[in-house]
Each structure stands twice: as C-alpha cells, then as structure tokens.
Design an enzyme around this catalytic site. Structure first.
Site, short mmCIF file in Angstrom:
data_model
loop_
_atom_site.label_atom_id
_atom_site.label_comp_id
_atom_site.label_asym_id
_atom_site.label_seq_id
_atom_site.Cartn_x
_atom_site.Cartn_y
_atom_site.Cartn_z
N ALA A 37 -0.51 -12.78 38.47
CA ALA A 37 -1.28 -13.75 37.69
C ALA A 37 -2.78 -13.51 37.89
CB ALA A 37 -0.90 -15.16 38.11
N GLU A 38 -3.15 -13.21 39.12
CA GLU A 38 -4.56 -12.98 39.41
C GLU A 38 -5.03 -11.69 38.71
OE1 GLU A 38 -5.14 -13.63 43.54
OE2 GLU A 38 -7.23 -12.97 43.49
N TYR A 39 -4.17 -10.67 38.74
CA TYR A 39 -4.48 -9.40 38.07
C TYR A 39 -4.69 -9.64 36.58
CZ TYR A 39 -3.91 -4.67 36.29
OH TYR A 39 -4.10 -3.48 35.66
N ASP A 40 -3.74 -10.41 35.99
CA ASP A 40 -3.84 -10.70 34.55
C ASP A 40 -5.15 -11.41 34.23
OD1 ASP A 40 -1.45 -9.55 33.94
OD2 ASP A 40 -0.30 -11.42 33.97
N SER A 85 1.51 -0.02 26.99
CA SER A 85 1.64 -1.32 27.64
C SER A 85 1.83 -2.38 26.56
CB SER A 85 0.38 -1.56 28.44
OG SER A 85 0.52 -2.73 29.16
N LEU A 86 1.89 -3.64 26.96
CA LEU A 86 2.07 -4.72 26.01
C LEU A 86 0.90 -5.68 26.10
CD1 LEU A 86 5.81 -5.58 26.70
CD2 LEU A 86 4.90 -4.62 24.58
N GLU A 116 13.36 -10.08 23.64
CA GLU A 116 13.96 -9.45 24.82
C GLU A 116 13.43 -10.10 26.09
OE1 GLU A 116 12.89 -5.34 24.64
OE2 GLU A 116 13.86 -5.04 22.70
N LYS A 118 11.53 -10.01 29.49
CA LYS A 118 10.58 -9.07 30.08
C LYS A 118 11.03 -8.85 31.52
CE LYS A 118 5.77 -7.79 30.35
NZ LYS A 118 5.78 -7.23 31.69
N ASP A 120 11.29 -7.64 35.23
CA ASP A 120 10.23 -7.44 36.21
C ASP A 120 10.61 -6.32 37.17
OD1 ASP A 120 7.82 -7.88 37.30
OD2 ASP A 120 8.31 -9.78 38.27
N TYR A 226 18.07 -1.31 32.42
CA TYR A 226 18.32 -1.69 31.03
C TYR A 226 17.33 -0.93 30.17
CZ TYR A 226 21.28 -5.84 31.78
OH TYR A 226 22.30 -6.70 32.08
N LYS A 315 4.25 -14.45 28.59
CA LYS A 315 4.55 -14.57 30.03
C LYS A 315 4.97 -15.99 30.40
CE LYS A 315 3.38 -11.32 32.66
NZ LYS A 315 2.21 -10.61 33.00
N CYS A 412 3.29 -36.07 71.39
CA CYS A 412 3.45 -36.87 72.60
C CYS A 412 3.13 -36.07 73.87
CB CYS A 412 4.86 -37.45 72.69
SG CYS A 412 6.11 -36.21 73.01
N CYS A 427 10.78 -30.66 70.98
CA CYS A 427 10.02 -31.53 71.86
C CYS A 427 11.03 -32.23 72.76
CB CYS A 427 9.27 -32.56 71.02
SG CYS A 427 8.82 -34.04 71.94
N CYS A 433 8.68 -39.90 72.10
CA CYS A 433 7.79 -39.22 71.16
C CYS A 433 7.68 -40.05 69.89
CB CYS A 433 8.35 -37.83 70.84
SG CYS A 433 7.38 -36.96 69.60
S1 IVH Z 1 8.32 -2.56 25.65
C1 IVH Z 1 5.40 0.01 23.59
N1 IVH Z 1 10.15 -4.23 26.49
O1 IVH Z 1 6.46 -4.41 30.57
C2 IVH Z 1 6.04 -1.06 24.33
N2 IVH Z 1 8.50 -3.51 28.03
O2 IVH Z 1 3.55 -4.67 30.00
C3 IVH Z 1 6.38 -0.70 25.72
N3 IVH Z 1 8.81 -4.42 30.28
O3 IVH Z 1 5.54 -1.08 31.00
C4 IVH Z 1 7.09 -1.68 26.52
N4 IVH Z 1 10.60 -5.59 29.87
O4 IVH Z 1 7.55 -1.94 32.30
C5 IVH Z 1 9.05 -3.53 26.81
N5 IVH Z 1 11.86 -5.70 27.10
C6 IVH Z 1 10.78 -4.99 27.42
C7 IVH Z 1 10.24 -4.99 28.72
C8 IVH Z 1 9.09 -4.24 28.98
C9 IVH Z 1 9.74 -5.24 30.79
C10 IVH Z 1 7.66 -3.88 31.04
C11 IVH Z 1 7.52 -2.40 30.97
C12 IVH Z 1 6.18 -2.14 30.41
C13 IVH Z 1 5.47 -3.43 30.67
C14 IVH Z 1 4.40 -3.67 29.63
#
Ligand code: IVH
Length: 672
Positions: A37-40, A85-86, A116, A118, A120, A226, A315, A412, A427, A433
């Site tokens: 959360a802090e990173y985000d 990334s997303l 889907e 997400k 972790d 998955y 998130k 005590c 204790c 006490c």
């Molecule tokens: S799609 C181009 N689907 O989240 C899209 N990513 O912040 C690429 N992750 O590096 C990612 N569940 O490690 C996708 N259902 C999901 C996911 C997922 C987890 C992770 C993945 C990615 C990171 C992106």
C-alpha cells in the site's frame, strides 16, 4: 514560482530514488521494507506529479518501466513480448472513469469484460514449443527476466507437455505463481523449527521459493500456478475468455473464479463477489482485474507506457501495513498470564484503525525479532484480530534493544514465574494482584457468565481500586449507598446495578461454573460438566478419572478442575456466593445410553456459518453422539460446511451420508 518548482523537482527525485530502492528490494532481494500500500502511494504520487509537470518525465523514471533488473545467479532472458504491468484503481470512481474512457474510445454504449482475481504471487512467462515447456522466466524489468525453467518444472500444476488438439508450434503463456495459505503456514512452521528465517507472507514465500538457486528446494515448496493470458502466431479465439478456455483445454490451469461481466454494473458486482470470497480462498488475492473481453477491442485501445489501456487492477483495501511499534506493554490476564501487547502508531489496515496487537508471549517476540521502536508489518485479514507479522530490521533505529519479559508483575510487583515447557509467563500474585482481580471480575460479570448488566470494566476497576470488592462474592454485598460514592455513578445507575446483581443470582450451573474462571474451562466445557454432574458439589468431589471421562474434558482440564476445588480460597468464595443467595437450577444428569444420539458417530469438515466447529461438536456430544476426525464405514454422517476437505471425498467413496449445515441445525433443533 521558482521555489515551488524546485520543491516539486526535489520531491520527484526523492520519490524516484525511494521507488527504485523498493523495486530492488521487492524484485531482486524478495525482502520488501514497505507495504504494498505504501509503495502504491509513492508510485501514485510520482505519477500525479509527472502528469502535472510533464517536463519532469525522464525515460528512466520508475513510472516508465515495470520492475527491476534481473538478479545475478540466473541466466537473463529477453521476453519475446514485454511483460507489462497494470494500472491500479482504488475506488469505484476510478473504475467508472476506466469504463467511460473505453466506451468513448470504442464508441460503444456497453462493453463486455472479463473479471479475474488479482493473484498475489509473482508473474511468470512460460514458453511452449510443439507442446513442450521449454522456458520459464520471471518478469524482471518487464523486458528481461531470469531463466527459472528448472525451478518452474518442479511446480506440479504447470504441465510439462500440453494436451488436446491444435497445439500451436510456439505458445507464450503468462500467469502467476503463488503459494497457498495453508502451505505457507506449514512451510513457515518447518523453517522456524529448523531455526531458519520465516517468510512474511505467501507472496514473498512464493518469490523466494521460485528464485532458489537449488531447484531441489523449490520442488519442496507448495507452489501453484494459474494462467491469465497467452500469445501465439498460430491464432487463438477472438475473446479473452475464449483464450482462457482454450488454455484450459490444453491442460493449463485457469482460476475457477473468473467470470464475464457487462458494463460498469457488472464490474462492481464482480468486485463485490470476489471481495466476499477473498477470505474463503486458500490463496491471497489483493484485488480484481478487469479486462476487455474482445481481443479486437483490446488491439484498438492499445497501451500507454507501462500498462494496457484495456485492463485495470481494482485493489482491495490493504490487509498489511507498516507502522511504528511505540512500546511493548505487558497485560495481566485473569489467571495471571502475562501477555506482551504491541502499542502501535495508529495505522489503517484491513478496514480499521489499529493501535494495539497482541504479541502472545515472549518467545514470539523473540522469534519475530520485534523491538520497541521498530517498524513492523501489521496485518488484519477479514475479521481476524490484528497481528504483528514481523519487524523490518532494515529500518531499525540504532537504539532499539531486544525486549525481555519483566521479572516482576507490572501491576502488583509479585515475582513472574515461567513454568517449564509452557510458553506463558505468569504473575504469582493471585488475587493479591489487582489486575488478576479485575479480570476475574470482568469474566464473572460477562454476558455468557453471570450476565451482570452494567458492570463493565471501568466500574470494576473503580471497585477494585477502592478495595470494595476483593472476590466475586463481595459484589453481592454492594448496596446503593456504597455505589453512589463512586465516580460517575448516579442514583439511577446505582439502583439499576443492584437490580442487575439481584437478577444475576438466579442462574444455571453451567454459567456459574464458567463464571468461576477455572483454567481451560470455557463455556462448552462448563456446559458438559454441568450436564454430566448436575451440581457444584458433584464436580468438586469427582475424581480425576471420572472428570476426564466427560466429553470435552481431558486429563489436563480434569487436573485444573481438581486443583481449583482443592484451593481453600476458592471453596470459600463458592460458599460465600451461595450464602449471598446465588442459586442455580439443578440439572439432572442423563444416562448416556438414554440420549437421543447415543451410538451415533459424526465427522465435521469445512467451516460452518452459524456456529464454530467446536460448538457443533459440543452440541452433538451433549445429545450423546460421538464426534471423530476420520471417516469410516461406521460413520453415521459427515457434516460438511463450506470448503470441505478430503473427508467429503472419503464419505462419498464409502457411501456415508453427507449432511449440510442446515440439516445439522434441523437435527439439533428436533432434539431440543
Ligand atoms: S494481467 C498486460 N491478470 O499483477 C497485463 N495480472 O500489476 C499483465 N497479476 O505482473 C497482467 N493476477 O503479476 C494480470 N489476473 C491477473 C493477475 C495479474 C495477478 C499480477 C501480475 C502482474 C501484476 C500487474
């Protein structure tokens, strides 16, 4: 204003440096020192500043790339398609904005999405050639990752060979490797027993396990996989969902939680559904991912810098945060047990502000290596009580010293005893006490014990402080005049309390027994003892063997019961209580063979909604049934809650009846 711009510039530089450092710790060292959360928050602040001041954007800003450079030790691979990334969203408004922008770009009224979980864990790229797994690579910086093929081959849910028809010549599969919660806990137990460092959470454990230089170690780790995407030149179905179905047909695991949704409403419903499922799943998800279903539409909207425009990660509120451990204080319990409690700088985590968390015992403080002054990882998942997971030694102030249990009770001053083989320190002051006295009285007055309305912990503290109440029996000597002398106690409250005390005199044996606070005698055990013996006298006189024969009572509880009644002070309190007019209904013991479920054997599996498994077990045993942990052909029925274990399969193999929770409730209420 020149001043303002240079402040922004400084902040941007500061953020970039901090994010780079965190990336390195996260991707390369598997040892993050800030919460996600802090990173985000840092990344978001940087993105916003760059959006406001586009002149400050530089090609090597962390907003322009995905992760960190691959670590030494593994061969570097260049991804044939970059691993992106997303974009993240934290609110419904941001999701609405995402949907609005896409509708506008595509000029459509309503869009179809795939939702889907997400996962972790860590992203992985798999390459299959002629149906055979030839490469497994981590994401690295998105362009280049590490070749972890040997390790990937040890993950059992990853097929080494694809099955089915029309297998493409070359197929690039993307997905997530993660660790199940149960496997993670087992692994940590094993590591801690072996005196090795444990992992903070399943994601770090998954990353640390996959990036082992010795694949034999990876093979022992409970990793799963998955997939959530693929690419091939040989053609795939034209929807994302269609692709996932195709991947599944080729033998690749796809999450069963994936669904299709229409429009913003569908996205919101999907988010709500998975948010609810979050704590039921045996693996961690930190949000949901929305993806446009049509691949044509995906192609049309394309990408922006590091993320596709056609996908969004929504998130969940963070369940882990990092905060300052201000102090470790010691709380004295009802039986004198001393519990170290973490006083924390208030932190919003798992939907509430957390200021305290138990540290259980001295051994745990040592094992987690937390010291007053440390930065610590605090976790609160679902309704579970907040927990200090670990310290962040990298952020430890140089003055922080290890914590030790005091040798005298902080309340005590009595000596602290540590019983061999027991983790708890106690204790030795007993009812001298004031803390033990307060807790014993709080327990006595509690709703599930004597149920004395209006006698809360603040009032009890005053009564103990003023030496008005030494033992529970003294409560019944209180009158209105005495009570009115206390702080914030008017005539009305005083007379209400006297009435509540009066009412509490008429109780049941089970409540009275529980209220006495005998060690290890909880509500359920007290009810069993009451039912079996029918009177306090009977319990006080029972020998250990008879006691241990009562359901829910073993030799340890039997010894505690005997020790309690052997103590003259306790007998005195009981006499005083009875003399003060405390009375209970006498329950006549039933002969076991006359009980309605006599001779029947049940097995419980999965989690129940209306009651805990312990309660269900006690309720069945109270009716004469036996409750065992393994299914055999002699089992009367298996009672299956949600997420039942292998016992359910065994029941169906053996043809044993299976009841759901409703059937259990119906059975129990028919016997009342
Ligand atoms: S799609 C181009 N689907 O989240 C899209 N990513 O912040 C690429 N992750 O590096 C990612 N569940 O490690 C996708 N259902 C999901 C996911 C997922 C987890 C992770 C993945 C990615 C990171 C992106």
């Amino acid at each position: 204003m020149a001043g303002a711009t240079s402040t922004v510039k400084d902040r941007v530089a500061e953020l970039r440096a901090a994010i780079e450092e965190h990336n390195h710790r996260y991707y390369v060292l598997d040892r993050p020192s800030v919460s996600d959360a802090e990173y985000d928050r840092l990344l978001r602040e940087l993105q916003e500043l760059e959006a406001e001041h586009p002149r400050l954007i530089e090609p090597d800003s962390p907003t322009q790339r995905v992760g960190a450079r691959p670590a030494d030790g593994f061969e570097t691979v260049t991804h044939s398609i970059p691993m992106l990334s997303l974009a993240n969203a934290f609110s419904n408004e941001e999701v609405a904005e995402f949907d609005r922008r896409l509708r506008e770009r595509l000029d459509l009224d309503e869009l179809t999405y795939v939702i889907e979980p997400k996962l972790d864990g860590l992203a992985i790229a798999l390459r299959y050639e002629h149906g055979r797994l030839v490469l497994g690579a981590t994401r690295g910086d998105g362009r280049q990752g590490e070749n972890v093929t040997t390790n990937v081959r040890t993950v059992r849910s990853i097929p080494l060979k694809l099955r089915g028809n029309n297998i493409p010549q070359a197929l690039e599969v993307r997905g997530e490797i993660f660790m199940e919660r149960s496997g993670f806990e087992q692994l940590n137990r094993r590591l801690s027993e072996a005196g090795q460092k444990t992992f903070v959470n399943p994601r770090n454990a998954a990353a640390g396990s996959l990036r082992q230089l010795d694949p034999a170690i990876t093979a022992q780790r409970p990793l799963r996989f998955y997939c959530y995407g693929a690419a091939t030149e040989d053609g795939l179905p034209d929807t994302h969902l269609g692709c996932l179905e195709q991947l599944q047909q080729w033998g690749l695991p796809v999450s069963p939680e994936i669904s299709q949704a229409s429009g913003l409403e569908g996205l919101e419903a999907g988010y709500a559904r998975l948010a609810e499922r979050r704590n039921e799943l045996d693996y961690e998800i930190d949000g949901v991912v929305y993806k446009l279903d049509s691949l044509d539409q995906q192609g049309e909207v394309g990408f922006v810098s590091r993320a596709p425009r056609w996908a969004l990660a929504h998130k969940f509120p963070a369940q882990e945060e990092i905060t300052r451990l201000l102090a470790i204080e010691v709380q004295v319990g009802r039986t004198g047990a001393l519990t170290p409690v973490a006083r924390l700088e208030p932190v919003f985590v798992g939907g509430v502000t957390v200021t305290n968390a138990t540290l259980h015992n001295a051994e745990e403080v040592q094992r987690k290596d937390v010291r007053p002054g440390d930065w610590v990882v605090v976790r609160r998942a679902g309704d579970v009580i907040p927990e200090v997971v670990a310290s962040v030694p990298e952020r430890r102030p140089s003055a922080a010293r290890p914590w030790v249990m005091p040798s005298n009770c902080p309340e005590c001053g009595s000596a602290v005893e540590q019983v061999d083989g027991e983790a708890v320190a106690r204790c030795s002051g007993g009812l001298v006490c004031p803390a033990q006295r307060r807790r014993a009285l709080e327990h006595f007055a509690a709703r599930s014990a004597m149920d004395i309305d209006g006698l809360g912990s603040k009032l009890i503290a005053q009564l103990v402080e003023a030496d008005l109440v030494l033992s529970p029996a003294d409560l019944y000597r209180l009158d209105e005049a005495t009570l009115q002398q206390l702080d914030r106690m008017g005539r009305k409250s005083a007379s209400n309390l006297v009435r509540a005390l009066e009412q509490s005199r008429h109780t049941t044996l089970a409540r009275l027994l529980f209220a006495l606070g005998i060690r290890e005698v909880g509500e359920v055990t007290a009810a069993q003892l009451a039912r079996h013996f029918g009177s306090l006298q009977g319990i006080a006189e029972a020998d250990a063997e008879v006691l241990a024969g009562v359901p829910d009572v073993g030799p340890v509880v039997a010894a505690h019961v005997q020790a309690f009644f052997a103590e003259p002070h306790n007998r005195e309190v009981i006499e005083q209580l009875l003399a003060a007019g405390v009375e209970y209904e006498v329950e006549t013991p039933r002969r076991p063979e006359a009980m309605p479920l006599a001779g029947k054997t049940y097995v419980l599996t999965g989690s129940l909604q209306a009651m805990t498994r312990a309660r269900a077990r006690a309720a069945l045993e109270e009716q004469g049934a036996k409750v065992t942990s393994s299914v055999s052909k002699n089992t009367t029925a298996v009672i299956a809650g949600t997420q039942p274990g292998s016992k359910l399969e065994r029941a169906s193999d053996l043809g044993v009846t299976v009841l759901d929770e409703n059937a259990l409730l119906a059975l129990l209420s028919s016997l009342e």
